[in-house]
Design an enzyme around this catalytic site. Structure first.
Site, short mmCIF file in Angstrom:
data_model
loop_
_atom_site.label_atom_id
_atom_site.label_comp_id
_atom_site.label_asym_id
_atom_site.label_seq_id
_atom_site.Cartn_x
_atom_site.Cartn_y
_atom_site.Cartn_z
CD GLU B 280 -3.10 0.89 2.20
OE1 GLU B 280 -3.43 -0.11 2.56
OE2 GLU B 280 -3.86 1.99 2.22
CD GLU B 283 -2.95 0.50 -3.83
OE1 GLU B 283 -2.57 0.08 -2.76
OE2 GLU B 283 -3.78 0.50 -4.46
CB CYS B 300 -6.68 -2.95 6.13
SG CYS B 300 -6.18 -1.33 7.21
CB SER B 320 -5.27 0.69 -0.71
OG SER B 320 -4.53 -0.20 -0.99
CE LYS B 359 -9.92 -7.75 8.89
NZ LYS B 359 -9.31 -7.41 7.65
CD GLU B 362 -10.81 -9.06 4.69
OE1 GLU B 362 -11.01 -8.27 5.44
OE2 GLU B 362 -9.58 -9.60 4.35
CD GLU B 367 -15.30 -9.08 -4.49
OE1 GLU B 367 -15.55 -9.88 -3.51
OE2 GLU B 367 -16.19 -8.42 -4.74
CB CYS B 500 -8.74 -3.27 15.12
SG CYS B 500 -8.48 -3.01 13.47
#
Lengths: 164, 570
Positions: B280, B283, B300, B320, B359, B362, B367, B500
């Site tokens: 990242e 990037e 994230c 990102s 998560k 996720e 993807e 978090c």
């Protein structure tokens, strides 16, 4: 963004929602307009379908959940199609004493639906209500704006034929 | 702002004019039970558990919503008050399933605690029970409306803190139920899966969808090589489950406990957080050089990503493309690690311990699948892991500290601070600045506010940074970006309040104070860590040298980057 990839159904969806768009165009897209928009939409479609509510939510910048919360709060709004004729059967004290429950049973039997349901041909919706203020005529039902009083179960089939 | 003086239980107290009776009592150290009240949310006043007595009139007042008036005399624990509280709770219990033994919130349930504190020993009233189906279709949360006491905290957190509005009160009277539009499952609506509803729910009406059983099965399956990774914020939170002070850094005990559970390898997501920074960070450098449009927005946090997919389609290109640390880690276990260890990736089962319910969502994202296979096989929340440790009979507090396993276990200070708001930004800029200028970054010491703005000088360029935690705060920043009014270069967004450390899967009960302590715990690790920059992580360097090549190279792009999909707003 519409996630529907099928053009055919997208087109019919747009056609279905066209009258709603006309209704929405008459308002400023503000939260305060929610209830009048819901009322007009129900007037137009007979009930409030999921896709109609979604469209209203997007237009007013509200979430689907909020709109659903409002719709389910008010008994005037309906999420299922309604019958052409709405039968309201009184379950108040006087009607109860005079055998209103037998009238309800007969209506259920004739229409083959339960309280709160609509016949498959969309002819009748049956609703048990608390009191319609015509105790002198007990037991009483209202079909649309007409009152039918002092009933016995065998009167029901003939009354229903008047509306078919 | 003026103050008023009132008397509570015979003690005089000066409070601000706008204060409530509950706040005034708390100033005197008098505890009043509450259920629908939550310090971070607007007032509701529906449960009437916090009633107090007006000494002069004898009226019972809900203290959480009643403002003070000068000269008021209040009694907080008279027989009348206690009886009223008890009856109000008994009425809540009258149609509650009361199946505490099998409930996920057994031991952390506020209703249970209050019933105990009020001395309720029997349930006198048998009310008509609710009969709503359990929604355990996930992907992250489980809803049991029969356990709901209609306090509305979940509705308020979803609206006020998250700006998602997925839940609302529906229907009325005895039929009232908190649900989504048309009772759709959470998977079908605009829910971000952040789990904040689960953290504010006083009962077990909303909990995480359990994954413990599946993980136990994998551990017991001899043919599986079961790997566990722990997110940065677990180490300063898990101790609470075992009676340690919030913020206690328990990294070594955590690693030891995971070995006792039978995981074959105990690794740290921190390792992959460094990897995320490598990808990242590079990037972002490319974007700074004009490769793609700014602002660069972090990705994230899976709750934030889904929120963006529902509400900010136009900004998806700014996210990102780097996978989250969890997903990068899992991809590496099934490629690099499998190769190094001579294992068939199909035999590897990768478990992630996360502070997060999103998560779990996720993990299932299309993807992120490689040949239709998930790279992360199971996600456990901090709470679920603690339950497993207890089930295994491990005395967590007395465990000798152990290290993470080598190869994917080394982390840096930069990776650790991922677990608190602002951490990703600081970690990224440490690497970015050094890459561009060769000079180290001074400590940013960003605060934990809901929205934070900074300007960081890198070379001759001023990098404008915005950090938001809580999705409603994110909305504020993003509306500015959308309107073309902001000049940010780098935006970090975390769905949960304070990042978090305040995640939907973290220990309960929680509060802003507890979250702060967890964040301070992570900062203390960063300060004491020998290596504080992601690009200096020796295991990460080795991974690039031996396997990936350069950051953003073809192979690392294939393995470590992803894309996003626009979703309906509702």
């Amino acid at each position: 963004m519409d996630c529907c990839t099928c053009n055919e159904s997208d087109k019919s969806r747009q056609e279905y929602l066209a009258p709603l768009q006309t209704i929405l165009d008459g308002y400023e897209g503000k939260e305060k307009d929610l209830i009048p928009i819901l009322q007009e939409s129900q007037e137009e479609y007979g009930y409030l379908a999921e896709e109609v509510l979604k469209e209203i939510a997007s237009n007013l910048d509200l979430s689907f959940g909020q709109v659903y919360g409002v719709v389910t709060f008010y008994s005037q709004f309906h999420l299922e199609p309604r019958g052409e004729n709405v039968i309201r059967i009184c379950m108040g004290t006087a009607c109860h004493v005079k055998g209103g429950d037998k009238i309800l049973d007969k209506l259920k039997e004739e229409l083959e639906i339960d309280d709160g349901e609509t016949t498959d041909d969309l002819k009748f919706t049956l609703e048990a209500v608390a009191c319609i203020g015509a105790c002198g005529l007990a037991p009483v039902i209202m079909i649309n704006d007409n009152t039918h009083g002092r009933l016995v179960p065998k009167d029901i089939p003939e009354i229903l034929t008047q509306y078919e | 702002m003026g103050t008023v003086s009132i008397i509570i239980d015979g003690q005089q107290v000066e409070v601000e004019q706008e204060a409530t009776l509950l706040e005034a009592a708390s100033k005197l150290g008098i505890e009043i039970p509450t259920l629908c009240y939550h310090p971070d949310l607007t007032l509701h006043g529906s449960c009437r558990v916090c009633v107090v007595e007006n000494e002069e009139t004898g009226d019972l007042l809900a203290s959480c919503v009643t403002p003070v008036t000068d000269g008021m005399k209040i009694l907080t624990h008279t027989a009348k008050v206690r009886s009223a509280r008890r009856i109000n709770v008994e009425l809540l219990l009258a149609n509650h399933p009361n199946d505490c033994l099998g409930c996920d919130r057994n031991g952390t349930c506020e209703l249970q605690d209050i019933a105990f504190d009020l001395g309720i020993t029997e349930i006198r009233f048998a009310g008509e029970m609710k009969d709503y189906p359990v929604d355990d279709t996930g992907p992250a949360l489980k809803k049991e409306p029969n356990k709901c006491i209609l306090c509305g905290r979940c509705v308020r957190v979803c609206e006020e803190i998250q700006g998602v509005f997925a839940l609302d009160f529906t229907d009325r009277g005895f039929q009232s139920v908190i649900t989504t539009a048309f009772d759709h499952s959470h998977a079908e609506v605009n829910c971000a899966n952040c789990g904040q509803c689960a953290t504010v729910c006083p009962t077990g009406a909303i909990t995480e969808l359990r994954y413990r059983e599946k993980v136990w099965q994998a551990i017991e399956d001899e043919s599986k090589h079961v790997i566990v990774q722990t997110a940065p914020s677990i180490q300063s939170a898990i101790g609470e489950e075992f009676g340690l002070e919030p913020g206690t850094v328990a990294t070594g005990k955590l690693a030891a406990a995971l070995r006792r559970l039978g995981f074959d390898k105990v690794f740290s997501t921190d390792f992959a957080a460094d990897l995320t920074i490598m990808e990242e960070g590079n990037e972002f450098i490319k974007k700074l050089k004009g490769d793609k449009e700014l602002p660069h927005i972090t990705s994230c946090c899976p709750g934030w990503v889904k929120f963006c997919e529902h509400n900010y389609h136009d900004l998806l290109d700014n996210l990102s493309t780097a996978k989250s640390p969890m997903s990068m880690f899992s991809s590496i276990t099934k490629s690099y690690y499998a190769e190094k260890m001579g294992l068939d990736p199909e035999d590897i089962y990768t478990v992630a311990v996360m502070p997060c319910t999103a998560k779990k969502f996720e993990m299932e994202r299309e993807e992120l699948k490689e040949n239709r296979v998930q790279s992360t096989d199971g996600v456990l929340t901090t709470r679920e892991l603690a339950r497993m440790i207890k089930e295994m009979g491990v005395d967590f507090v007395s465990l000798e500290e152990e290290e993470y396993d080598q190869m994917l276990g080394t982390s840096t200070g930069a990776a650790t601070i991922f677990g608190a708001t602002g951490g990703v930004t600081e970690a990224a800029l440490r690497t970015v600045k050094e890459k561009i200028t060769g000079e180290p970054l001074d400590r940013l010491d960003l605060g934990f506010e809901g929205i934070n703005e900074e300007t960081v000088k890198i070379g001759d360029r001023n990098i404008k940074v915005a950090i938001a935690n809580g999705l409603a705060n994110a909305t504020e920043i993003l509306e500015g970006v959308r309107a073309g009014k902001s000049e940010y270069d780098f935006i970090e967004i975390m769905a949960c309040p304070m990042g978090c450390v305040g995640g939907g899967g973290q220990p309960l009960p929680t509060s802003t104070e507890i979250k702060c302590k967890r964040a301070e715990g992570l900062k203390s690790i960063d300060k004491s860590e020998a290596i504080r920059k992601s690009h200096e992580n020796p295991e990460v360097k080795k991974l690039y040298n031996d396997y990936l090549g350069e950051p953003l190279s073809g192979y690392s792009h294939h393995l470590l980057h992803t894309d996003y999909q626009p979703r309906d707003r509702n």
